[in-house]
Write a protein that holds these residues in place. Sequence first.
Motif, PDB file in Angstrom:
ATOM      1  N   VAL A 269       0.849  -1.185   0.000  1.00 21.63           N
ATOM      2  CA  VAL A 269       0.000   0.000   0.000  1.00 21.63           C
ATOM      3  C   VAL A 269       0.888   1.240   0.000  1.00 21.63           C
ATOM      4  O   VAL A 269       1.811   1.357   0.807  1.00 21.63           O
TER       5      VAL A 269
ATOM      6  N   ALA B  91      -3.327   9.608   7.725  1.00 16.15           N
ATOM      7  CA  ALA B  91      -3.503   9.189   6.330  1.00 16.15           C
ATOM      8  C   ALA B  91      -3.696   7.679   6.239  1.00 16.15           C
ATOM      9  O   ALA B  91      -4.534   7.192   5.472  1.00 16.15           O
TER      10      ALA B  91
ATOM     11  N   SER C 177       5.017  10.460   0.689  1.00 18.34           N
ATOM     12  CA  SER C 177       4.126   9.307   0.564  1.00 18.34           C
ATOM     13  C   SER C 177       4.599   8.251   1.543  1.00 18.34           C
ATOM     14  O   SER C 177       5.799   8.125   1.817  1.00 18.34           O
TER      15      SER C 177
ATOM     16  N   LYS D 140     -11.674   3.045   4.547  1.00 15.75           N
ATOM     17  CA  LYS D 140     -12.370   3.032   3.252  1.00 15.75           C
ATOM     18  C   LYS D 140     -12.321   1.674   2.569  1.00 15.75           C
ATOM     19  O   LYS D 140     -12.982   1.483   1.537  1.00 15.75           O
ATOM     20  N   GLN D 141     -11.580   0.732   3.100  1.00 15.55           N
ATOM     21  CA  GLN D 141     -11.419  -0.559   2.437  1.00 15.55           C
ATOM     22  C   GLN D 141     -12.659  -1.436   2.630  1.00 15.55           C
ATOM     23  O   GLN D 141     -13.181  -1.544   3.746  1.00 15.55           O
TER      24      GLN D 141
ATOM     25  N   ILE E 128       0.461   5.463   0.075  1.00 11.70           N
ATOM     26  CA  ILE E 128      -0.506   6.525   0.347  1.00 11.70           C
ATOM     27  C   ILE E 128       0.190   7.869   0.224  1.00 11.70           C
ATOM     28  O   ILE E 128       1.213   8.110   0.876  1.00 11.70           O
TER      29      ILE E 128
ATOM     30  N   TRP F 297      -7.147   5.769   4.900  1.00 13.15           N
ATOM     31  CA  TRP F 297      -7.112   4.738   3.858  1.00 13.15           C
ATOM     32  C   TRP F 297      -7.776   3.462   4.349  1.00 13.15           C
ATOM     33  O   TRP F 297      -8.582   2.852   3.641  1.00 13.15           O
TER      34      TRP F 297
END
Length: 282
Positions: free
Chosen positions: A44, A124, A53, A131-132, A46, A128
């Motif tokens: 992953v 962050a 990031s 929302k999975q 982000i 993330w």
Amino acid sequence: MHCLNKLLISFLLLCISGCSTLFFYPEKQLVRTPEQVGLAYQDVDIKVSDEVSIHGWFLPVEDNVEVKGTVYFLHGNAQNISTHLRSVYWLPERGYQVFLIDYRGYGKSTGEPLIPDVFHDINAGFLWLIKQPSVQQKPIYLLGQSLGASMSGYLVGTQPEMRDRLSGVILDAGFTSYSEIARHIASDNWLTWLFQYPAAWSMPSDYDLIDVVQNISPTPLLIVHGTQDVVIPYQHGKKLLAKAKQPKAFLSYTGGHIATFNDVGNQNLLLEFMQKFTPTKP
């Protein structure tokens, strides 16, 4: 919070600069992947900002295992997720997905770790995660260790929107405040003993877990600490427990710093805590 002993000489500079980078000891090289220890995983990445990031791993539960929930894992101040994987690798076979991230500057994450910038990385990663699809309608638990416990616990205590999405918070070997842990480290070595109070005064005071741990309530809180922890003394855990509000629990074990989940008994106690506070409607 491995490698805190490396801070000893740095305290001379710390007394002058108060630089929070001295709390971070990142390593860029990943020493293993989850696949190498028999785990399925998803890489992953982000984007936190134009310059930063962060990288993480999402570990799904094993095939034919019911998903009971998800653990968001925040590691300590040294190395990266590849070395801290040992604390959580056992969870997927027990029904819990795991998402672990590297803060900026660690592993494949870009940027330089600073307080409070790293708080954006933790946020962050959390945004993330929620929302999975596989996480939806399942409880989410936050597990922080050492510096990761103190940072993530501070965020939960100051951000109701994060607190209210969590079914439980586990803080393993967290410290009460940056000044107190800095003074402990400086006082523990004759080279820096005289600098213990200047070191403490130079530390940031706006992000201390002890000031907000009571705000984690009503989300259930489990505080964990080893009685033989020489990196972050056991008394830090006791002070946090005293300040926290119900519902709360304390897991004390005979062992050193973040050695908690090397013991199967402690693994089972963590599972009992999460199962006890599994909501019927996450």
